[in-house]
Scaffold this motif. Sequence first.
Motif, mmCIF file in Angstrom:
data_model
loop_
_atom_site.group_PDB
_atom_site.id
_atom_site.type_symbol
_atom_site.label_atom_id
_atom_site.label_comp_id
_atom_site.label_asym_id
_atom_site.label_seq_id
_atom_site.Cartn_x
_atom_site.Cartn_y
_atom_site.Cartn_z
ATOM 1 N N LEU A 243 0.872 -1.171 0.000
ATOM 2 C CA LEU A 243 0.000 0.000 0.000
ATOM 3 C C LEU A 243 0.912 1.225 0.000
ATOM 4 O O LEU A 243 1.770 1.364 0.869
ATOM 5 C CB LEU A 243 -0.899 -0.004 1.238
ATOM 6 C CG LEU A 243 -1.935 1.128 1.331
ATOM 7 C CD1 LEU A 243 -2.975 1.003 0.224
ATOM 8 C CD2 LEU A 243 -2.620 1.124 2.691
ATOM 9 N N MET A 244 0.748 2.084 -0.994
ATOM 10 C CA MET A 244 1.584 3.273 -1.101
ATOM 11 C C MET A 244 0.697 4.502 -1.217
ATOM 12 O O MET A 244 -0.348 4.464 -1.878
ATOM 13 C CB MET A 244 2.503 3.187 -2.325
ATOM 14 C CG MET A 244 3.482 4.341 -2.452
ATOM 15 S SD MET A 244 4.602 4.170 -3.875
ATOM 16 C CE MET A 244 3.515 4.711 -5.193
ATOM 17 N N PHE A 255 -2.310 3.864 -3.527
ATOM 18 C CA PHE A 255 -2.173 2.822 -4.541
ATOM 19 C C PHE A 255 -2.056 1.465 -3.849
ATOM 20 O O PHE A 255 -1.364 1.345 -2.831
ATOM 21 C CB PHE A 255 -0.907 3.034 -5.376
ATOM 22 C CG PHE A 255 -0.830 4.355 -6.077
ATOM 23 C CD1 PHE A 255 -1.176 4.469 -7.406
ATOM 24 C CD2 PHE A 255 -0.381 5.492 -5.406
ATOM 25 C CE1 PHE A 255 -1.078 5.699 -8.068
ATOM 26 C CE2 PHE A 255 -0.283 6.712 -6.040
ATOM 27 C CZ PHE A 255 -0.636 6.813 -7.378
ATOM 28 N N TYR A 256 -2.694 0.468 -4.443
ATOM 29 C CA TYR A 256 -2.457 -0.919 -4.022
ATOM 30 C C TYR A 256 -1.634 -1.571 -5.123
ATOM 31 O O TYR A 256 -2.046 -1.611 -6.294
ATOM 32 C CB TYR A 256 -3.765 -1.676 -3.823
ATOM 33 C CG TYR A 256 -3.587 -3.112 -3.386
ATOM 34 C CD1 TYR A 256 -3.388 -3.437 -2.049
ATOM 35 C CD2 TYR A 256 -3.606 -4.159 -4.314
ATOM 36 C CE1 TYR A 256 -3.228 -4.759 -1.636
ATOM 37 C CE2 TYR A 256 -3.436 -5.478 -3.914
ATOM 38 C CZ TYR A 256 -3.251 -5.770 -2.583
ATOM 39 O OH TYR A 256 -3.077 -7.085 -2.177
ATOM 40 N N ASN A 307 8.510 -0.335 -9.329
ATOM 41 C CA ASN A 307 9.492 -0.819 -8.361
ATOM 42 C C ASN A 307 10.420 0.301 -7.898
ATOM 43 O O ASN A 307 10.696 0.455 -6.705
ATOM 44 C CB ASN A 307 10.306 -1.949 -8.993
ATOM 45 C CG ASN A 307 11.274 -2.589 -8.033
ATOM 46 O OD1 ASN A 307 12.385 -2.105 -7.855
ATOM 47 N ND2 ASN A 307 10.878 -3.676 -7.415
ATOM 48 N N LYS A 308 10.888 1.107 -8.846
ATOM 49 C CA LYS A 308 11.781 2.224 -8.515
ATOM 50 C C LYS A 308 11.072 3.250 -7.648
ATOM 51 O O LYS A 308 11.642 3.777 -6.691
ATOM 52 C CB LYS A 308 12.292 2.868 -9.804
ATOM 53 C CG LYS A 308 13.291 3.992 -9.567
ATOM 54 C CD LYS A 308 13.774 4.573 -10.883
ATOM 55 C CE LYS A 308 14.755 5.715 -10.650
ATOM 56 N NZ LYS A 308 15.223 6.307 -11.939
ATOM 57 N N GLU A 309 9.815 3.519 -7.949
ATOM 58 C CA GLU A 309 9.069 4.513 -7.186
ATOM 59 C C GLU A 309 8.812 4.039 -5.760
ATOM 60 O O GLU A 309 8.863 4.827 -4.815
ATOM 61 C CB GLU A 309 7.738 4.805 -7.897
ATOM 62 C CG GLU A 309 7.020 6.023 -7.389
ATOM 63 C CD GLU A 309 7.668 7.340 -7.808
ATOM 64 O OE1 GLU A 309 7.233 8.388 -7.291
ATOM 65 O OE2 GLU A 309 8.604 7.316 -8.633
ATOM 66 N N VAL A 310 8.547 2.747 -5.592
ATOM 67 C CA VAL A 310 8.325 2.203 -4.250
ATOM 68 C C VAL A 310 9.599 2.300 -3.416
ATOM 69 O O VAL A 310 9.557 2.632 -2.225
ATOM 70 C CB VAL A 310 7.837 0.741 -4.335
ATOM 71 C CG1 VAL A 310 7.856 0.086 -2.957
ATOM 72 C CG2 VAL A 310 6.427 0.689 -4.910
ATOM 73 N N LYS A 311 10.732 2.019 -4.036
ATOM 74 C CA LYS A 311 11.999 2.077 -3.302
ATOM 75 C C LYS A 311 12.393 3.511 -2.941
ATOM 76 O O LYS A 311 13.080 3.731 -1.958
ATOM 77 C CB LYS A 311 13.102 1.417 -4.132
ATOM 78 C CG LYS A 311 12.962 -0.096 -4.217
ATOM 79 C CD LYS A 311 14.090 -0.722 -5.013
ATOM 80 C CE LYS A 311 13.999 -2.237 -5.000
ATOM 81 N NZ LYS A 311 15.073 -2.873 -5.786
ATOM 82 N N ILE A 318 4.731 4.042 2.777
ATOM 83 C CA ILE A 318 4.768 2.687 2.220
ATOM 84 C C ILE A 318 4.364 1.702 3.311
ATOM 85 O O ILE A 318 4.909 1.734 4.416
ATOM 86 C CB ILE A 318 6.179 2.322 1.708
ATOM 87 C CG1 ILE A 318 6.692 3.367 0.709
ATOM 88 C CG2 ILE A 318 6.187 0.928 1.100
ATOM 89 C CD1 ILE A 318 5.980 3.390 -0.601
ATOM 90 N N LEU A 319 3.414 0.831 2.993
ATOM 91 C CA LEU A 319 2.987 -0.200 3.942
ATOM 92 C C LEU A 319 3.073 -1.549 3.248
ATOM 93 O O LEU A 319 2.414 -1.786 2.234
ATOM 94 C CB LEU A 319 1.546 0.059 4.403
ATOM 95 C CG LEU A 319 0.957 -0.972 5.370
ATOM 96 C CD1 LEU A 319 1.696 -0.947 6.704
ATOM 97 C CD2 LEU A 319 -0.529 -0.722 5.593
ATOM 98 N N PHE A 320 3.901 -2.440 3.769
ATOM 99 C CA PHE A 320 4.018 -3.796 3.234
ATOM 100 C C PHE A 320 2.913 -4.646 3.849
ATOM 101 O O PHE A 320 2.804 -4.750 5.077
ATOM 102 C CB PHE A 320 5.395 -4.376 3.538
ATOM 103 C CG PHE A 320 6.519 -3.565 2.952
ATOM 104 C CD1 PHE A 320 6.809 -3.634 1.601
ATOM 105 C CD2 PHE A 320 7.278 -2.711 3.745
ATOM 106 C CE1 PHE A 320 7.830 -2.882 1.054
ATOM 107 C CE2 PHE A 320 8.297 -1.948 3.210
ATOM 108 C CZ PHE A 320 8.572 -2.030 1.859
ATOM 109 N N ILE A 321 2.105 -5.212 2.987
ATOM 110 C CA ILE A 321 0.944 -5.966 3.451
ATOM 111 C C ILE A 321 1.373 -7.379 3.840
ATOM 112 O O ILE A 321 1.633 -8.230 2.990
ATOM 113 C CB ILE A 321 -0.153 -6.030 2.365
ATOM 114 C CG1 ILE A 321 -0.493 -4.632 1.868
ATOM 115 C CG2 ILE A 321 -1.393 -6.738 2.900
ATOM 116 C CD1 ILE A 321 -1.047 -3.704 2.916
#
Length: 335
Positions: A243-244, A255-256, A307-311, A318-321
């Motif tokens: 979840l971002m 975003f999911y 992927n780059k944007e999440v990092k 940022i929430l890791f589900i």
Amino acid sequence: MPRIPENLIEKIESIPVKPGIYQMMDIDGNIIYVGKSKTLKSRVKSYFCKEHKLNKIKRMVCNIHDINYIVTDTHLEAQILECALIKKLKPIYNKQFKNDKKYMYLKIENYNRFKPISMVYDRQSEYCFGPYRNKNILLDTIKFFQNIYPMTKFGNIYEFKYKILLQSMDRESFEKNKECLIEIFNNKECMLNFLSDLQGKMERAASELQFEMATIYRDMIKHIKYLYDNNTNESHEISDKILMGEKIDDGYKIFYISKNRIILKKRYKELTKESIGEFLKQAQELEIKVPHVIDEKRDLDFKKIVNKEVKDDALKAILFIHNDYSVDEFINNMC
């Protein structure tokens, strides 16, 4: 230095300082370039307010007759839209994202005398890895693995020695070599072990003043890191489900993301635990219905953008589900 054409001065001044994409058009209305920016106005204006070193850009600026733009809520959406438009329109002055059909795979071969790895355009077996963008890196990688045959493994250490001349491969040695290659390309820990072995050989060669050999190992370390980064992104190391969110002008955008693909996005004036819970429920229901990727070469560019944007978690939450994730913490990070 180029100047803003008279017919574009008013339009450029009206462009907002927001994220989005811009389209440069020639006198016939053809879109000749698509770009993206976190701040559209300053980016578009920069084409006419500085001297460009590249002749390609100079020619493009001379051909700009009109400019269109699309505002997005976030930079991520601008990047995704830019990528999609370039793939669809293939503007003459764009280079990146246009030629995904040329992306290649590395294939671990069955027994032959001289070729443990080859480069192929399509996924042909379970021992095909990729796709990869950089063809030159793949060619150098293939040559390197031909020159370190045969490779064996003792514990976590891969034993090999670089040879200038290729050796013919007997079947038994080929199969042992193949087992090592499958491990290295299939398992990120094995690839890291192989990188460590390369590092040791490079340092040893340098200490013994074998600088040409040290350079070969140094270059191969860069190539294997490229493959590792690509394989890691494809194996979703950062998390399968994320979840971002980030603040936007009139609220929040969340975003999911599942396996580096955006499943659902939504704008909110305010965030509550209940609204996030409903969003996650809707996203997870939708995730089941999302079709399998048909064109993984085309999809590669979009996945890398996500992927780059999440990092790059600056200014984002940022929430890791997983089993113990905290929606409260996510909301606090957003606010």
